[in-house]
Design a protein around this motif. Structure first.
Motif, mmCIF file in Angstrom:
data_model
loop_
_atom_site.group_PDB
_atom_site.id
_atom_site.type_symbol
_atom_site.label_atom_id
_atom_site.label_comp_id
_atom_site.label_asym_id
_atom_site.label_seq_id
_atom_site.Cartn_x
_atom_site.Cartn_y
_atom_site.Cartn_z
ATOM 1 N N ARG A 89 0.819 -1.212 0.000
ATOM 2 C CA ARG A 89 0.000 0.000 0.000
ATOM 3 C C ARG A 89 0.849 1.257 0.000
ATOM 4 N NH1 ARG A 89 -4.074 0.109 -2.264
ATOM 5 N NH2 ARG A 89 -5.199 1.563 -0.916
ATOM 6 N N ILE B 10 -1.093 -8.676 -1.771
ATOM 7 C CA ILE B 10 -0.700 -7.350 -1.292
ATOM 8 C C ILE B 10 -0.518 -7.442 0.224
ATOM 9 C CG2 ILE B 10 -1.360 -4.918 -1.162
ATOM 10 C CD1 ILE B 10 -3.341 -5.560 -3.492
ATOM 11 N N ILE C 73 -7.527 -3.651 4.015
ATOM 12 C CA ILE C 73 -7.229 -2.727 2.930
ATOM 13 C C ILE C 73 -8.359 -1.713 2.784
ATOM 14 C CG2 ILE C 73 -8.264 -4.202 1.142
ATOM 15 C CD1 ILE C 73 -5.985 -3.206 -0.722
ATOM 16 N N LEU D 171 -9.579 -7.272 -6.673
ATOM 17 C CA LEU D 171 -9.894 -7.782 -5.337
ATOM 18 C C LEU D 171 -11.245 -8.506 -5.332
ATOM 19 C CD1 LEU D 171 -8.687 -4.732 -3.202
ATOM 20 C CD2 LEU D 171 -7.707 -7.027 -3.144
ATOM 21 N N TYR E 177 -5.534 -9.273 -0.202
ATOM 22 C CA TYR E 177 -4.809 -8.477 0.788
ATOM 23 C C TYR E 177 -4.455 -9.322 2.012
ATOM 24 C CZ TYR E 177 -3.562 -4.859 4.109
ATOM 25 O OH TYR E 177 -2.880 -4.096 5.026
#
Length: 540
Positions: A25, A46, A53, A68, A75
């Motif tokens: 991020r 991620i 997130i 996503l 995430y």
């Protein structure tokens, strides 16, 4: 959002690889994540510190939000200082892009060491235990910068200095060395990317800090002589360099000759530019004044040390990180340019976005930070105001109405000097002129004995012919005097008709000014003569 088990099943079905982006991020990492998703070759994990997130509006409706939802991106909340969490993130991945790092402006050794060094050790251990094939580490050009000597066209032959400019650089260098030394362990291929001064949309440090300084009136100053050159890198080019590195590691040769693995690579836009010119372009693009006032480094540095000392004492009580620190002053005043030949040859790297285009894209992305009041020089003067029409003379109007800032400021200084040296002092006109001439001669003499360079500034010598007056100039002055006289006669003729009240008022004010000036001068002269005679009589 898709679960981890669903993602792994989709990876196998679609033949995509699985890659991890630590610090996913962060500024540059976000751009890399998007490019990896757009390549359609990867399912992206991620990894970042936040528990979940949070997407902004553009991300929600863009590539990342869709990925996503579909499961092409997942995430993971992970703290790199916890080895067990890192192992979970890396399990089943074939490539890790290790981009996580604390904010470089935070001067906390324990934080930087635990995240950057110990965190990198955990990532390396996880890569080996999970049979990850490649690790691309995001390093920094600051790992070879000592904060004292500038770097011009530096290449990867530069060694780590004995003392780094700051804690961030020191820990980054230690982590980079760990990554490069681990190349080849258990089949793991590694390399380090050193992007120089990243900028672009989504940056939460450079542009916001510039705008905050501009709004506070602190962006007028240039630290040093302003000639230091920098290599900046547009953020999309940084993401592209990481992808180039991953692809280059695929073709790593068995004998190690010309191999991409085990090496560090400088990454820039390959368009060096003066540091302060780059900053000026960003500021002007957002409607703020470019910096113009030079402050020598030797003047600023003691203040920076004092600010840093105060921060160390008050940081536990909530004092925010100061902008003015010794390490930052060194970064702002030194030349730092780097050679990308190795990256071009071994990684196949070439910038995708040119510097000028990158600057324009960055400015467009920060339209919400534009100046509320545009710069004076950018105002539209096509429609003259009532005051402008009343003044009549274009040059005078530009000075009085602040349309030409330099001329207005110069005239103000001249008037203040005249008022101080003439009216308040009680000197006559001739004595004031004599004092000004004496001051001018003194300045010329001091200038002539100064060394050729002082505090990093070059002292330019005045050529002998500088004060010579050409025949053309004399002719021009004569013509100007004649024209002024004829203009005065024309004004008298106009006044004799008794119709132009505006001209009458302006002429009256001007004559009253001269009357006061000359009366004051003559009175002082007469009094000096009387006082002289009285002193003589008393002496007798």
């Amino acid at each position: 959002m898709a679960t981890e088990e669903q993602v792994e099943g989709q990876c196998e079905e679609l033949g995509r690889g699985c890659c991890v982006v630590t610090g996913g991020r962060g500024f540059a990492a976000r751009h890399l994540v998007v490019k990896l998703i757009q390549s359609d070759l990867w399912t992206v994990r991620i990894a970042d510190l936040a528990p979940k997130i949070v997407l902004d509006e553009a991300e929600e409706n863009g590539t990342l939000g869709q990925a996503l939802q579909s499961g092409r991106a997942v995430y993971y909340s992970a703290d790199l200082r916890d080895k067990s969490q890192v192992l979970i993130v890396c399990e089943g991945a074939s490539v890790v892009f290790h981009m996580a790092a604390p904010d470089s402006s935070i001067n906390n050794f324990n934080l930087h060491y635990s995240v950057t060094v110990q965190g990198t050790r955990n990532v390396l251990t996880a890569c080996i235990e999970c049979k990850v094939k490649k690790l691309i580490y995001t390093s920094s050009p600051s790992v070879v910068f000592d904060g004292v000597h500038g770097i011009y066209n530096g290449d990867e032959a530069l060694r780590y200095p004995d003392k780094h400019n700051d804690i961030y650089s020191e820990t980054k260098a230690e982590a980079e060395a760990l990554v490069l030394r681990s190349n080849g362990r258990e089949g793991l291929l590694t390399c380090a990317i050193r992007p120089s001064s990243i900028f672009g949309p989504g940056d939460k440090l450079l542009v916001p800090s510039l705008v905050a300084a501009a709004r506070a009136g602190k962006s007028k100053f240039i630290i040093g002589d302003g000639e230091n050159i920098y290599d900046f890198t547009y953020v999309e080019n940084v993401a592209h360099a990481h992808i180039c590195a991953e692809q280059a590691l695929n073709s790593n040769m068995a004998d190690g000759k010309d191999a991409a693995a085990g090496k560090a690579y400088f990454i820039t836009n390959m368009e060096p530019i003066k540091f302060w010119e780059f900053m000026s372009l960003l500021l002007e693009g957002l409607g703020y004044q470019r910096p113009k006032i030079h402050i020598p480094v030797k003047v600023v540095m003691p203040i920076a040390y004092m600010v840093e000392w105060i921060y160390k004492k008050l940081a536990p009580y909530g004092m925010s990180v100061p902008q003015l620190t010794p390490s930052r002053i060194r970064l702002l005043s030194c030349t730092r340019t780097f050679n990308c030949s190795r990256a071009q040859k071994l990684l196949g790297y070439t910038p995708l976005v040119a510097l000028e285009e990158g600057i324009n894209l960055t400015i467009e992305s920060y339209s919400h930070l534009r100046a509320e009041i545009p710069m004076i020089k950018n105002r539209n003067f096509d429609q003259p105001s009532k005051a402008y029409k009343m003044i009549g003379n274009e040059r005078v109007a530009n000075i009085l109405l602040w349309r030409d800032e330099k001329q207005t400021f110069t005239i103000m200084l001249a008037l203040i000097a005249v008022f101080y040296c003439y009216f308040t002092s009680g000197y006559t006109l001739m004595s004031v002129l004599a004092k000004l001439l004496l001051l001018f001669v003194l300045i010329l003499f001091i200038h002539s004995i100064l060394p050729s360079s002082m505090f990093g500034y070059t002292i330019r010598r005045i050529p002998p012919h500088y004060f010579e007056v050409s025949e053309e100039r004399v002719y021009f002055v004569t013509q100007s005097v004649s024209s002024a006289w004829n203009s005065g006669v024309t004004i008298l003729k106009t006044l004799s008709h008794g119709k132009d009240w505006t001209l009458f008022l302006k002429t009256t004010v001007l004559l009253l000014f001269f009357q006061v000036s000359w009366i004051n001068s003559l009175a002082n002269l007469i009094w000096c003569r009387i006082d002289f005679h009285l002193q003589c009589l008393l002496y007798i």
